[in-house]
Design a protein around this motif. Structure first.
Motif, mmCIF file in Angstrom:
data_model
loop_
_atom_site.group_PDB
_atom_site.id
_atom_site.type_symbol
_atom_site.label_atom_id
_atom_site.label_comp_id
_atom_site.label_asym_id
_atom_site.label_seq_id
_atom_site.Cartn_x
_atom_site.Cartn_y
_atom_site.Cartn_z
ATOM 1 N N LEU A 94 13.618 -4.902 7.112
ATOM 2 C CA LEU A 94 12.172 -4.178 7.308
ATOM 3 C C LEU A 94 11.640 -4.163 8.575
ATOM 4 O O LEU A 94 11.032 -3.067 8.984
ATOM 5 C CB LEU A 94 11.102 -4.844 6.211
ATOM 6 N N CYS A 105 11.126 0.508 0.525
ATOM 7 C CA CYS A 105 10.047 -0.627 0.526
ATOM 8 C C CYS A 105 8.726 -0.230 -0.185
ATOM 9 O O CYS A 105 8.155 0.851 0.274
ATOM 10 C CB CYS A 105 9.790 -1.269 1.963
ATOM 11 N N ILE A 143 10.784 -4.154 -3.367
ATOM 12 C CA ILE A 143 12.034 -3.047 -2.648
ATOM 13 C C ILE A 143 12.472 -2.602 -3.834
ATOM 14 O O ILE A 143 12.192 -2.800 -5.060
ATOM 15 C CB ILE A 143 13.093 -3.845 -2.035
#
Ligand code: FAD
Length: 474
Positions: free
Chosen positions: A151, A170, A217
């Motif tokens: 991320l 995300c 997620i």
């Protein structure tokens, strides 16, 4: 008290937070944290902290702000731009997320997974698979990179075409700010228009704004059918035309469209054991195309045959092989995934991770192929990448028999020449690997001054003491 370059009293206070057993100070044990996988970036630190939970991360950052200690977050240490490395001062503390490794929840109704930052990507993929779901982020480093690192670098990989990059996968994050405050933005919402999207500031920030400690997620249904074709073509223009046919026929079922230059395959067949070309003859360019169907294996097979058939009819495709089974599909993918590694025995390689609008990919390749020869005559272009995303790894291997160091001394001139073409096409000089140390100077020199100014203002408002991964990205 262990020998540290930071004030021993401050070091002792950091160590007390995680406990002696979870602070790394022994020079031998520190080594793996101080160099990245290819040995290209290395740094010095006398202290690695391995907190167990959000509260310990919060205490560490609070103390770091109070004492002005620079913190370098580190996940799986697979990043390619040096962003997870400390500098050479010996005063920076590495904060490893490896012990925050719990899957907190899998919610099959919402199709989400709540994971801590240190969970290894492959563990997430397996957990999704065990629940008849797919987590479609797919990288060559998936056995060791962590979701927090994915991320923070907004990783891409081979699944972006259909499913998007890490940012798009995300829904929410939990972040510890440099002050030690904890931002709980762990929400599963697809729709949420309540002000600035703070989550997306931390995604892709390369650890410069705070520490991601957990994330929600997205999962997707596991495809019921998956077909892979290996296709020979005359040039990138034919590949572009085939892509247009494939994306309009398959839509979201087109899950990969990878372009590869002949030299990339030649190096792979030469240097990677147990590899064979899927096609009898040789072609100047190849495409690996994958179709996934949510309905059935027959549906995927029908679709891929239709697209390859149309390509043959329009004389875009010179030859093609459809994988007969999953093992053969894996063999096709292995050829593609080995291309970077297969360049190593050929000597020095100057790499570019760029993106341009898809329609300009053929023109970009043509221009880049010409310009690299003006920088180093005899240099060998090795081009492959995620054509469906307009993202190419346009690497340049040294001329045969050349001196490696001498060749690599041209890297700045090579980057400047290739990136000038990218910029003229309104493309990106870092499509998926990030900025880190590698491209920081270039970003600062070439991005619009207002954009840099805004980024600096954001950085200053989150991290006024400048403790979060200083010297990286911005
Ligand atoms: C063989 C190989 C193949 C690769 N293939 C791809 C690919 O296809 N696509 C792609 O995009 N990348 C690829 N990469 C690059 C790399 O794997 C990715 O960038 C990956 O997402 C990094 O994850 P990591 O856990 O190793 O992070 P690290 O390398 O440890 O860190 C990366 C950055 O994130 C920061 N960071 C890490 N964890 C956190 C956290 N919890 N909070 C805040 N900041 C944090 C670090 O400070 C650093 O700035 C590849 C690398 C290798 C070695």
């Amino acid at each position: 008290m262990p020998d540290t370059a930071i004030d021993p009293e401050i070091a002792a206070r950091f160590i007390a937070i995680v406990g002696e057993g979870h602070a790394v100070t022994d020079p031998h044990d520190l080594e793996p944290y101080l160099v990245e996988p290819r040995g290209r970036y290395a740094g010095v630190s006398r202290l690695v902290l391995r907190p167990a939970n959000v509260d310990e991360v919060s205490q560490i950052l609070k103390l770091a702000s109070e004492t002005g200690t620079a913190i370098v977050p580190q996940g799986g240490n697979t990043g390619l731009v040096g962003a997870q490395m400390p500098d050479n001062s010996g005063t920076q503390v590495i904060l490893s997320l490896s012990r925050l490794n719990r899957i907190r929840e899998i919610d099959l109704s919402s199709n989400t997974m709540t994971v801590e930052a240190g969970v290894v990507l492959e563990t997430i993929q397996t957990a999704a698979d065990d629940n008849d779901r797919l987590f479609p982020l797919s990288l060559g480093s998936q056995g060791s990179c962590q979701i927090g690192g994915n991320l923070s670098s907004n990783a891409g990989g081979t699944g972006v075409l259909a499913y998007g990059n890490a940012r798009e996968l995300c829904l929410g994050v939990e972040v510890v700010l440099p002050t030690g405050e904890v931002l709980d933005d762990l929400r599963k919402l697809k729709k949420d228009n309540t002000g600035y999207d703070l989550k997306n500031l931390f995604v892709g920030a390369e650890g410069t704004l705070g520490i991601i400690t957990a994330a929600i997620i997205k999962l997707v249904p596991k495809p019921k059918g998956r077909e892979v074709a290996w296709i020979g073509l005359p040039d990138p223009k034919a590949a572009l035309d085939l892509f247009t046919i494939a994306s309009s026929a398959a839509g979201a079922s087109l899950t990969a469209f990878e372009l590869m230059q002949k030299r990339s395959l030649d190096f792979t067949l030469k240097h990677i054991p147990d590899t064979v070309s899927p096609l009898q003859g040789e072609h100047d360019w190849y495409v690996l195309m994958e179709i996934s169907s949510g309905r059935s294996a027959e549906d995927a097979r029908g679709l891929i045959e239709e697209i390859v058939g149309a390509g043959l009819e329009e004389e875009l495709v010179e030859d093609a092989a459809l994988a007969m089974n999953l093992a053969q599909a894996g063999d096709f993918w292995r050829l593609r995934e080995s291309m970077s590694e297969s360049q190593r025995p050929e000597g020095g390689s100057i790499k570019h991770d760029v993106s341009v609008p898809i329609a300009l990919v053929p023109e970009f390749i043509e221009k880049a192929a010409a310009v690299i020869l003006t920088v180093v005559p005899g240099a060998r272009m090795v081009c492959f990448g995620h054509m469906g995303d307009g993202n190419l790894h346009l690497n340049v291997s040294q001329p045969e028999g050349a001196d490696k160091e001498e060749f690599l001394s041209h890297d700045r001139a090579m980057h400047d020449a290739v990136h000038a073409i990218v910029r003229a096409m309104n493309g990106s000089i870092s499509a998926e690997h990030g900025i880190g140390i590698m491209k920081r100077d270039e970003l600062l020199a070439t991005a619009p001054p207002l954009a840099i100014d805004l980024m600096r203002r954001i950085k200053a408002s989150f991290d006024p003491a400048g403790i979060m991964n200083p010297g990286k990205m911005i």
